[in-house]
Motif scaffolding. Structure first.
Motif: not given
Length: 336
Positions: A160-161, A171, A173-174, A176-177, A207-208, A211-213
């Motif tokens: 994620l980071n 990124s 997070q992007e 993963v989403k 964190q996960v 923030r996990w999307p």
């Protein structure tokens, strides 16, 4: 009468398993990444056996098996199992920064790497876990990948980071989403508790989970605790290989304790590949962490769900152990 009831249950389970397999085999295999701490406990070995059994049945397409544990024998152990089941080229990875380095007190990884072929001799020789994630995910269709974590959440927090790079302009997070359909996590105890995978790296877990999307499905401690496997596997003289070797070494030998090993990680793989129903139900809401402890908040629109029992434990146990007894279809040079 007791023997009759047990026999009836086994026959019904076998028939149900055949019906489910016929239904699943007609579908396109699910692209899946497995993240494992394989080493502190040996239910990870059973989970990897399930993964390869379901892959041989055409239900899942393994994309990678990645370690979240920096112990030196973890990636060689993964390599042993992937090689034994005929998939030696599955991408691997391991954390390169701060991470848990737990080994197995029964020393079964030492036994496996001494007895069975593998190419990666040390976890330190594996590629960076985040690099492997980004490389594999970038190549997959959008919202297609099922991700299963049966260990610490270290790698997923690092993913994620992560920043855009030559593999993807997105990124972490992007990425993963865009690429991940959902995450299945053997983590937590519900509705509240303190579970090993969460508290060993509680900062990464927090964190996960916050923030996990994509949606997260939790298989909690209470689910796998009731499913005890390994007895039939060890008792079957027609079977051999690393999965049986590990369970034969580690299961208690005293008859009074010989009920089998709890099967936490196997439930996560089963649900990730075959879906929640008919094995389990779901309760929707949001996990909340305080240190290494978790609580639960019900929310009909929440991003998280946890498994609740639906199918009788005996039937799920029979199904899981049947898959754990699977023998590889393309086995070559499996022992020294």
């Amino acid at each position: 009468m007791k023997r009759f009831l047990i026999l009836t249950c086994l026959l019904l389970s076998a028939g149900f398993e055949s019906k489910i397999h016929a239904q699943k085999a007609s579908k396109k295999p699910i692209p899946l990444i497995l993240d494992t701490d394989i080493g502190p406990d040996y239910d990870d070995v059973g989970a990897m056996a399930l993964l390869h059994a379901l892959a041989d049945q055409g239900e899942v397409h393994p994309l990678a098996v990645i370690s979240c544990n920096k112990n030196d024998l973890v990636v060689p152990t993964i390599d042993v199992l992937n090689t034994y089941f005929g998939r030696p080229d599955l991408p691997a990875g391991a954390p390169k920064g701060k991470a848990v380095t737990d080994g197995a007190w029964q020393k079964w990884p030492e036994m496996l790497v001494a007895k069975y072929p593998h190419r990666l001799k040390s976890t330190a020789n594996a590629p960076d876990a985040v690099y492997t994630y980004r490389q594999v995910l970038a190549r997959q269709p959008d919202q297609s990948v099922t991700l299963v974590t049966i260990g610490f959440l270290t790698n997923l927090a690092d993913l994620l980071n992560s920043k855009p790079d030559q593999l993807s302009k997105l990124s972490g997070q992007e990425l993963v989403k865009q690429k991940v359909k959902h995450l299945v996590a053997m983590a937590g105890e519900f509705p509240k508790g303190r579970e090993f995978n969460v508290y060993k790296d509680s900062l990464a877990s927090e964190q996960v989970f916050s923030r996990w999307p994509t949606p997260i499905i939790f298989s909690g401690f209470e689910i796998g605790k009731e499913i005890k496997t390994g007895l039939r596997l060890v008792a079957d003289s027609s079977l051999n290989g690393p999965v049986k070797d590990v369970y034969a070494l580690c299961l208690p030998k005293a008859q009074s304790d010989y009920a089998g090993r709890m099967s936490w990680d196997q439930t996560a793989v089963l649900v990730a590949v075959r879906g929640v129903a008919p094995y389990y139900g779901l309760r929707r809401g949001r996990i909340q962490l305080q240190g290494g402890n978790n609580t639960w908040q019900d929310d009909p629109k929440g991003p998280h769900t946890y498994l609740t029992e639906a199918m009788p434990v005996a039937q799920v146990t029979e199904l899981i152990e049947t898959l754990m007894r699977h023998q590889p279809v393309n086995r070559k040079n499996v022992s020294r």
